[in-house]
Design a protein around this motif. Structure first.
Motif, PDB file in Angstrom:
ATOM      1  N   GLU A  89     -32.166  22.408  91.818  1.00  0.00           N
ATOM      2  CA  GLU A  89     -33.294  23.333  91.932  1.00  0.00           C
ATOM      3  C   GLU A  89     -33.201  24.469  90.934  1.00  0.00           C
ATOM      4  OE1 GLU A  89     -33.736  24.658  95.962  1.00  0.00           O
ATOM      5  OE2 GLU A  89     -35.105  23.011  96.348  1.00  0.00           O
ATOM      6  N   GLN A  97     -27.807  25.439  91.855  1.00  0.00           N
ATOM      7  CA  GLN A  97     -28.413  25.323  93.183  1.00  0.00           C
ATOM      8  C   GLN A  97     -28.905  23.889  93.353  1.00  0.00           C
ATOM      9  OE1 GLN A  97     -29.885  27.923  91.122  1.00  0.00           O
ATOM     10  NE2 GLN A  97     -28.413  29.405  91.850  1.00  0.00           N
ATOM     11  N   ARG A  99     -30.456  20.907  96.095  1.00  0.00           N
ATOM     12  CA  ARG A  99     -31.146  20.627  97.363  1.00  0.00           C
ATOM     13  C   ARG A  99     -30.799  19.200  97.775  1.00  0.00           C
ATOM     14  NH1 ARG A  99     -33.418  23.772 100.905  1.00  0.00           N
ATOM     15  NH2 ARG A  99     -34.422  24.908  99.236  1.00  0.00           N
ATOM     16  N   THR A 103     -29.221  16.671 105.983  1.00  0.00           N
ATOM     17  CA  THR A 103     -28.103  17.548 106.330  1.00  0.00           C
ATOM     18  C   THR A 103     -26.767  16.828 106.151  1.00  0.00           C
ATOM     19  OG1 THR A 103     -28.384  16.935 108.650  1.00  0.00           O
ATOM     20  CG2 THR A 103     -29.420  18.976 107.924  1.00  0.00           C
ATOM     21  N   ALA A 106     -26.001  17.109 102.579  1.00  0.00           N
ATOM     22  CA  ALA A 106     -25.623  18.491 102.267  1.00  0.00           C
ATOM     23  C   ALA A 106     -24.151  18.724 102.606  1.00  0.00           C
ATOM     24  CB  ALA A 106     -26.514  19.470 103.024  1.00  0.00           C
ATOM     25  N   LYS A 110     -21.140  19.515  99.889  1.00  0.00           N
ATOM     26  CA  LYS A 110     -20.255  20.682 100.007  1.00  0.00           C
ATOM     27  C   LYS A 110     -18.786  20.265  99.904  1.00  0.00           C
ATOM     28  CE  LYS A 110     -23.466  23.465 102.646  1.00  0.00           C
ATOM     29  NZ  LYS A 110     -23.819  24.039 103.945  1.00  0.00           N
ATOM     30  N   GLU A 133     -24.086  25.715  94.854  1.00  0.00           N
ATOM     31  CA  GLU A 133     -24.657  26.117  96.143  1.00  0.00           C
ATOM     32  C   GLU A 133     -25.495  24.965  96.655  1.00  0.00           C
ATOM     33  OE1 GLU A 133     -26.935  29.653  95.628  1.00  0.00           O
ATOM     34  OE2 GLU A 133     -25.171  30.918  95.388  1.00  0.00           O
ATOM     35  N   VAL A 134     -25.118  24.423  97.801  1.00  0.00           N
ATOM     36  CA  VAL A 134     -25.818  23.278  98.372  1.00  0.00           C
ATOM     37  C   VAL A 134     -26.718  23.766  99.495  1.00  0.00           C
ATOM     38  CG1 VAL A 134     -25.558  21.039  99.490  1.00  0.00           C
ATOM     39  CG2 VAL A 134     -23.877  21.790  97.805  1.00  0.00           C
ATOM     40  N   ARG A 135     -27.968  23.337  99.443  1.00  0.00           N
ATOM     41  CA  ARG A 135     -28.941  23.671 100.486  1.00  0.00           C
ATOM     42  C   ARG A 135     -29.411  22.376 101.125  1.00  0.00           C
ATOM     43  NH1 ARG A 135     -32.061  27.483  96.297  1.00  0.00           N
ATOM     44  NH2 ARG A 135     -30.561  29.181  96.288  1.00  0.00           N
ATOM     45  N   GLY A 136     -29.667  22.453 102.408  1.00  0.00           N
ATOM     46  CA  GLY A 136     -30.164  21.293 103.135  1.00  0.00           C
ATOM     47  C   GLY A 136     -31.648  21.087 102.875  1.00  0.00           C
ATOM     48  N   GLN A 138     -35.712  21.024 103.378  1.00  0.00           N
ATOM     49  CA  GLN A 138     -36.667  22.025 103.859  1.00  0.00           C
ATOM     50  C   GLN A 138     -37.166  21.635 105.248  1.00  0.00           C
ATOM     51  OE1 GLN A 138     -37.558  24.847 102.880  1.00  0.00           O
ATOM     52  NE2 GLN A 138     -38.021  24.977 100.711  1.00  0.00           N
TER      53      GLN A 138
END
Length: 160
Positions: A89, A97, A99, A103, A106, A110, A133-136, A138
């Motif tokens: 992202e 970053q 995405r 989960t 994610a 990590k 930075e890992v984000r789950g 949306q």
């Protein structure tokens, strides 16, 4: 045929010029000159790639373009399976970053983050990436859609 035959003599001369020569004769000698590479002149055309490379160097964009390779080479560096479930992202201040598609992915990303950072630095240059930075995924938005109400307090008002 005899040695005095003019036709035989003409054949021998022609064969020697063709490189076939008479047995034992080396044939005609040619002088070879070293070929000098052509020097580029101002009026010679240049390729677009050379011109763009010069503009990039003059404007100081080389580092920014190198940083953008993380977006274009992501699938090759991390592999197709990880790239399918992890989209970049953003990239700023040596932090990537990412995405994840779920989960579970994610969590896996990590855990794999140190290895991915090492692979990215190996491919893009040491120190290019310091952290991921890992984000789950949306979560769905309850602010709009066919079942939303203006002025409502969110999902707790949706179900009655």
């Amino acid at each position: 045929m005899s040695e005095d035959d003019p036709l035989d003599l003409a054949r021998q001369i022609a064969n020697s010029y063709r490189g076939k020569g008479t047995p034992g004769s080396p044939g005609p000698r040619r002088r070879s000159r070293p070929v000098k590479p052509a020097r580029p002149r101002n009026e010679d055309p240049s390729t677009i790639a050379d011109l763009l490379g010069e503009v990039v160097r003059n404007q100081g964009w080389a580092d920014k373009l190198d940083d953008q390779r993380i977006f274009t080479d992501w699938a090759r560096i991390v592999g197709p399976e990880v790239a399918q479930h992890a989209q970049i992202e953003g990239f700023q201040d040596a932090i990537v970053q990412v995405r994840a598609s779920s989960t579970a992915w994610a969590t896996q990303l990590k855990l794999l983050a140190p290895r991915i950072v090492a692979k990215l630095n190996e491919a893009l240059g040491d120190g290019t990436v310091t952290r991921i930075e890992v984000r789950g995924p949306q979560a769905p938005s309850w602010k709009s859609g066919p079942r939303s109400i203006r002025g409502a307090r969110g999902p707790r008002d949706t179900y009655g």
